[in-house]
Write an enzyme that holds these catalytic residues in place. Structure first.
Site, PDB file in Angstrom:
ATOM      1  CE  LYS A 176      12.803  -1.455  -6.674  1.00  0.00           C
ATOM      2  NZ  LYS A 176      11.452  -0.875  -6.561  1.00  0.00           N
ATOM      3  CD  GLU A 251      21.937  11.477  -0.508  1.00  0.00           C
ATOM      4  OE1 GLU A 251      21.557  11.957   0.570  1.00  0.00           O
ATOM      5  OE2 GLU A 251      23.069  11.648  -0.968  1.00  0.00           O
ATOM      6  CB  CYS A 285      13.911  12.963   2.923  1.00  0.00           C
ATOM      7  SG  CYS A 285      14.480  13.947   1.528  1.00  0.00           S
ATOM      8  CD  GLU A 387      12.356   9.032   7.738  1.00  0.00           C
ATOM      9  OE1 GLU A 387      12.565   7.835   7.457  1.00  0.00           O
ATOM     10  OE2 GLU A 387      12.680   9.966   6.996  1.00  0.00           O
TER      11      GLU A 387
HETATM   12  P1  NAD Z   1      12.381   2.218   1.022  1.00  0.00           P
HETATM   13  O1  NAD Z   1      13.746   2.129   1.599  1.00  0.00           O
HETATM   14  O2  NAD Z   1      11.347   1.293   1.517  1.00  0.00           O
HETATM   15  O3  NAD Z   1      12.415   2.003  -0.560  1.00  0.00           O
HETATM   16  C1  NAD Z   1      13.199   2.815  -1.415  1.00  0.00           C
HETATM   17  C2  NAD Z   1      13.504   2.036  -2.685  1.00  0.00           C
HETATM   18  O4  NAD Z   1      14.344   0.935  -2.357  1.00  0.00           O
HETATM   19  C3  NAD Z   1      12.258   1.441  -3.357  1.00  0.00           C
HETATM   20  O5  NAD Z   1      12.416   1.505  -4.750  1.00  0.00           O
HETATM   21  C4  NAD Z   1      12.292  -0.001  -2.880  1.00  0.00           C
HETATM   22  O6  NAD Z   1      11.621  -0.890  -3.728  1.00  0.00           O
HETATM   23  C5  NAD Z   1      13.785  -0.265  -2.868  1.00  0.00           C
HETATM   24  N1  NAD Z   1      14.204  -1.368  -1.994  1.00  0.00           N
HETATM   25  C6  NAD Z   1      13.590  -1.828  -0.875  1.00  0.00           C
HETATM   26  N2  NAD Z   1      14.276  -2.877  -0.370  1.00  0.00           N
HETATM   27  C7  NAD Z   1      15.350  -3.078  -1.176  1.00  0.00           C
HETATM   28  C8  NAD Z   1      16.422  -4.005  -1.187  1.00  0.00           C
HETATM   29  N3  NAD Z   1      16.552  -4.940  -0.253  1.00  0.00           N
HETATM   30  N4  NAD Z   1      17.349  -3.914  -2.172  1.00  0.00           N
HETATM   31  C9  NAD Z   1      17.255  -2.958  -3.122  1.00  0.00           C
HETATM   32  N5  NAD Z   1      16.234  -2.070  -3.180  1.00  0.00           N
HETATM   33  C10 NAD Z   1      15.308  -2.112  -2.210  1.00  0.00           C
HETATM   34  O7  NAD Z   1      11.938   3.738   1.200  1.00  0.00           O
HETATM   35  P2  NAD Z   1      10.530   4.375   0.867  1.00  0.00           P
HETATM   36  O8  NAD Z   1       9.563   3.927   1.913  1.00  0.00           O
HETATM   37  O9  NAD Z   1      10.226   4.168  -0.567  1.00  0.00           O
HETATM   38  O10 NAD Z   1      10.853   5.938   1.044  1.00  0.00           O
HETATM   39  C11 NAD Z   1      10.790   6.613   2.260  1.00  0.00           C
HETATM   40  C12 NAD Z   1      12.166   6.780   2.854  1.00  0.00           C
HETATM   41  O11 NAD Z   1      13.013   7.446   1.937  1.00  0.00           O
HETATM   42  C13 NAD Z   1      12.165   7.654   4.099  1.00  0.00           C
HETATM   43  O12 NAD Z   1      13.003   7.078   5.054  1.00  0.00           O
HETATM   44  C14 NAD Z   1      12.750   8.976   3.613  1.00  0.00           C
HETATM   45  O13 NAD Z   1      13.381   9.751   4.593  1.00  0.00           O
HETATM   46  C15 NAD Z   1      13.723   8.493   2.594  1.00  0.00           C
HETATM   47  N6  NAD Z   1      14.072   9.545   1.654  1.00  0.00           N
HETATM   48  C16 NAD Z   1      15.331  10.095   1.750  1.00  0.00           C
HETATM   49  C17 NAD Z   1      15.698  11.115   0.897  1.00  0.00           C
HETATM   50  C18 NAD Z   1      17.068  11.738   0.968  1.00  0.00           C
HETATM   51  O14 NAD Z   1      17.423  12.460   0.057  1.00  0.00           O
HETATM   52  N7  NAD Z   1      17.847  11.480   2.002  1.00  0.00           N
HETATM   53  C19 NAD Z   1      14.789  11.566  -0.066  1.00  0.00           C
HETATM   54  C20 NAD Z   1      13.517  10.981  -0.125  1.00  0.00           C
HETATM   55  C21 NAD Z   1      13.176   9.962   0.737  1.00  0.00           C
END
Ligand code: NAD
Length: 490
Positions: A176, A251, A285, A387
């Site tokens: 997804k 991650e 990130c 963040e």
């Molecule tokens: P998010 O957590 O809102 O969403 C990430 C994914 O999870 C999306 O596909 C979303 O639809 C899904 N999701 C949301 N709620 C869920 C649930 N309850 N169950 C299952 N899936 C769910 O994050 P975002 O806003 O898309 O991305 C930004 C964040 O990602 C920042 O915190 C950033 O630091 C982090 N990030 C981390 C890394 C890493 O490698 N550590 C890399 C890129 C981004």
């Protein structure tokens, strides 16, 4: 390959409408316009995808490594051939400069498929010989159906970073992508069909995290979940998956420090620190958002850094000179602006930026923000602890190594850190003491796909990349064969 108005799910090798027949708006953040529609899938779509994956699993898991190598490379070839359309799509969904998507996001997605297609050919398992006359060997077997959930900041880059190793070792995937940036994942579905990936091996279900994402995590046949996204979401996923003992790789977020010592290569450091602060509008990130500068060069560095930020071109992502495009969404734009306001309330001084810049007519309703540099905030304030994930950094002087270390380690996050010094002994010493999964010395975002990737503390659980990813996506099984006459009791 064309960009369709209605995105479809990719299930069982077919492009299909979501069962509820509901769609979400897909907004181009550079113009504020709705330019396509995203399936608002629910647990029925996920159930169909899981069934398709489970049906495909026996044949795919038993296919030869050579066959998987060839097909994953074919996917990579088609990503390469469609570089322009994929880069345009990534930019339209995310707001990032097309140039950046052309140079970084799409080539890296191609590289992810090639890397793991090749890695699996060299993936050897351990064996342990016993003096008692027995040999143990470890089988690394594919798990079955696995879930891959990815964020919006590096859409195809991070989705393929999960899908490629999962498929390479013989799993079938239900993925997804983020509902904020779904287009390149949809184009990847078309590429997989053209590449001849067998039906059901990869399934891509679009929709909201709390609905489609949650249904993937909850489904009893999904045995492992690889997630990249925010720390709060990671916590929810861990809570949901734990009672079912699912394998998890998380991650998550970061609040990465940049440590600049008096003895750094000044010009190169200013250049690279500007890059690490504002690339992709600060929405990587790994971006350094807390910048600590040793006292001897603080004023000079501050001046040079502000000047570099001032020269950065913010605007239309389609303009080849643009260095900062649009923020990914209105909600996120509001959130970042809220943090800038908070920083002022907490006593910070905005040295540069903080405003919505003038951009060209095509982008007049887009979500743009100047690169922003803030001074005068203590470590413990919210601006320095939470963040922000935008083009906003704080700067602060430090006296010596001990203070730098305490500042760097002083948050709940531990993803990445960069350190700028010409003192090699100090670099190694700090490299060992910094509480981060990734420490860069005199560089930033220099990536070797073989290395373990991920964070410590609240930034991650498990590691991706290289053998770590192949180990995560396999189940180890020890087989012990006795061949000697000794019964092993002695
Ligand atoms: P998010 O957590 O809102 O969403 C990430 C994914 O999870 C999306 O596909 C979303 O639809 C899904 N999701 C949301 N709620 C869920 C649930 N309850 N169950 C299952 N899936 C769910 O994050 P975002 O806003 O898309 O991305 C930004 C964040 O990602 C920042 O915190 C950033 O630091 C982090 N990030 C981390 C890394 C890493 O490698 N550590 C890399 C890129 C981004």
């Amino acid at each position: 390959m064309k960009i369709d108005k209605y995105i479809k799910n990719y299930i069982g090798g077919q492009l299909v409408d979501p069962i509820p027949n509901e769609y979400l708006d897909n907004v181009n953040p550079a113009t504020g316009e709705v330019y396509s529609f995203i399936p608002d899938s629910d647990e029925q779509d996920v159930a169909m995808a899981v069934e398709a994956a489970a049906t495909a699993f026996p044949a795919w898991s038993q296919s030869s490594i050579e066959a998987r190598f060839k097909i994953l490379n074919r996917v990579a070839d088609l990503i390469y051939q469609n570089l322009d359309v994929l880069a345009m799509a990534e930019s339209a969904d995310n707001g990032k400069p097309v140039n950046l998507a052309r140079k970084v996001d799409i080539p890296r997605a191609e590289a992810n498929f090639r890397f793991f297609a090749t890695a699996v050919k060299h993936f050897a398992s351990e064996s342990h010989h016993m003096r008692e006359g027995a040999i143990n060997y470890t089988l690394r077997l594919p798990i079955g159906v696995v879930g891959c959930i990815s964020p919006w900041n590096l859409p195809l880059y991070l989705l393929s970073w999960k899908i490629a190793p999962a498929l390479a070792v013989g799993n079938c995937v239900v993925a997804k992508p983020s509902e904020v940036t779904p287009m390149t994942a949809y184009l990847l579905s078309k590429i997989c069909i053209d590449a001849g990936l067998p039906e059901g091996v990869l399934n891509i279900v679009h929709g909201l995290g709390g609905k489609a994402g949650d249904a993937i995590v909850a489904h009893p046949k999904v045995k492992a979940v690889s997630f990249t996204g925010g720390t709060q979401t990671g916590k929810m996923i861990a809570t949901k998956a734990a009672p079912h003992f699912k394998k998890l790789s998380l991650e998550m977020g970061g609040k990465n420090p940049t440590l600049i010592f008096d003895d750094c290569d000044f010009e190169e450091t200013v250049k690279q620190v500007t890059r690490s602060a504002f690339s992709n509008q600060g929405q990587i990130c790994l971006c350094g958002s807390r910048i600590y500068i040793q006292k001897g060069i603080y004023e000079a560095f501050k001046e040079a850094f502000i000047e570099k930020a001032r020269l950065m071109q913010v605007g239309d992502p389609q303009d080849p000179h643009t260095q900062l495009g649009a923020i990914v969404s209105k909600d996120h734009h509001d959130k970042i602006r809220g943090y800038i306001q908070l920083a002022e309330e907490e006593g910070g001084t905005i040295l540069y930026g903080g405003r919505v810049p003038e951009v060209n007519k095509r982008c007049k309703d887009g979500y743009f923000l100047e690169p922003t540099i803030i001074e005068g905030l203590p470590l413990q304030c919210r601006t320095n602890q939470e963040e922000i994930f935008g083009p906003v950094v704080t700067i602060q002087p430090f006296e010596d190594e001990q203070e730098a270390l305490a500042l760097a380690n002083g948050t709940e996050y531990g993803l990445a850190c960069s350190l700028w010094t010409s003192n090699l002994t100090r670099a190694h010493r700090l490299g060992q003491q910094l509480e981060f999964g990734i420490v860069w010395i005199n560089c930033w975002m220099l990536r070797d796909l073989r290395t373990p990737f991920g964070g410590m503390k609240n930034s991650g659980m498990g590691r991706e990349g290289g053998w770590e990813a192949l180990r995560f996506f396999t189940e180890p099984k020890n087989v012990c064969v006795k061949y000697g006459f000794d019964d092993g009791a002695s």
